[in-house]
Structures are given as structure tokens and as C-alpha cells.
Design a protein around this motif. Structure first.
Motif, short mmCIF file in Angstrom:
data_model
loop_
_atom_site.label_atom_id
_atom_site.label_comp_id
_atom_site.label_asym_id
_atom_site.label_seq_id
_atom_site.Cartn_x
_atom_site.Cartn_y
_atom_site.Cartn_z
N ALA A 179 19.01 18.96 3.02
CA ALA A 179 18.87 19.17 4.55
C ALA A 179 19.03 17.90 4.97
N ASP A 180 19.39 17.58 6.42
CA ASP A 180 19.30 16.40 6.99
C ASP A 180 18.33 16.27 8.41
N ASP A 181 17.57 17.19 8.35
CA ASP A 181 16.72 17.22 9.42
C ASP A 181 15.00 17.29 9.38
N TRP A 182 14.88 16.36 8.21
CA TRP A 182 13.29 16.21 7.95
C TRP A 182 12.88 15.32 8.84
N LYS A 183 11.64 15.66 9.22
CA LYS A 183 10.84 15.19 10.34
C LYS A 183 9.30 14.90 9.52
N MET A 195 0.79 -1.17 -0.01
CA MET A 195 -0.02 -0.04 0.14
C MET A 195 0.97 1.12 -0.22
N HIS A 196 0.51 2.33 -0.65
CA HIS A 196 1.24 3.35 -0.82
C HIS A 196 0.77 4.63 -0.03
N PHE A 197 1.58 5.26 0.63
CA PHE A 197 0.98 6.40 1.70
C PHE A 197 1.48 7.77 1.00
N LEU A 198 0.56 8.75 1.15
CA LEU A 198 0.93 10.00 0.73
C LEU A 198 1.65 10.64 2.33
N ASN A 199 2.63 11.40 2.03
CA ASN A 199 3.38 11.74 3.42
C ASN A 199 3.79 13.46 3.09
N ILE A 200 3.88 14.13 4.11
CA ILE A 200 4.37 15.31 4.09
C ILE A 200 5.47 15.48 5.23
N ILE A 201 6.79 15.72 4.94
CA ILE A 201 7.58 15.67 5.61
C ILE A 201 8.24 17.34 5.97
N HIS A 202 8.76 17.84 6.91
CA HIS A 202 8.86 19.27 7.17
C HIS A 202 10.33 19.37 7.55
N ARG A 203 11.02 20.39 6.94
CA ARG A 203 12.54 20.77 7.24
C ARG A 203 12.31 21.83 8.35
N VAL A 204 12.74 21.28 9.49
CA VAL A 204 12.80 22.11 10.74
C VAL A 204 13.68 23.45 10.53
N THR A 205 14.93 23.52 10.13
CA THR A 205 15.65 24.66 10.24
C THR A 205 15.09 25.56 9.16
N LEU A 206 14.45 25.40 8.20
CA LEU A 206 14.06 26.47 7.20
C LEU A 206 12.54 26.38 7.27
N ASN A 207 11.91 25.70 7.62
CA ASN A 207 10.40 25.65 7.95
C ASN A 207 9.87 25.43 6.44
N LYS A 208 10.22 24.44 5.58
CA LYS A 208 10.03 23.80 4.53
C LYS A 208 9.26 22.77 4.40
N PHE A 209 8.32 22.39 3.51
CA PHE A 209 7.61 21.27 3.37
C PHE A 209 8.02 20.40 2.30
#
Length: 51
Positions: free
Chosen positions: A43-47, A1-15
Motif C-alpha cells: 500500500a501507499d496510504d499508510w498513516k 531513542m527508539h519509538f514503538l509505532n502503529i501505522i494504519h492502512r486506510v483503504t483496507l483498514n489494516k494496522f
């Protein structure tokens, strides 16, 4: 099953919106710069913001 996801780059507030079958593995790869020409390589801070 595939999932849609949104990840957030904390330092620059990018999605980033993507899709995957393994969310945690995908975030780990994004943070380790496994995708050389991708938006996420800068980046290396994706959440996970939403799945």
C-alpha cells in the motif's frame, strides 16, 4: 531513542506495528515501497495511528 509505532492502512483498514527512531521518515519509506519484502509494501496510504 527508539519509538514503538502503529501505522494504519486506510483503504483496507489494516494496522502494522513497528519501531523506529524517525517516525515520519519510516512512514515515507513505507509509502514509497522502500522495503521490498515487507508487509507494508502492498500500500501507499499508510498513516500514523499511534506513536
Amino acid at each position: 531513542m527508539h519509538f514503538l509505532n502503529i501505522i494504519h492502512r486506510v483503504t483496507l483498514n489494516k494496522f502494522y506495528v513497528g519501531e523506529t527512531i524517525d517516525i515520519q521518515n519510516r512512514i515515507n519509506k513505507n509509502n514509497k515501497h522502500s522495503f521490498n519484502k515487507s508487509f507494508t509494501k502492498a500500500a501507499d496510504d499508510w498513516k500514523l495511528a499511534l506513536a
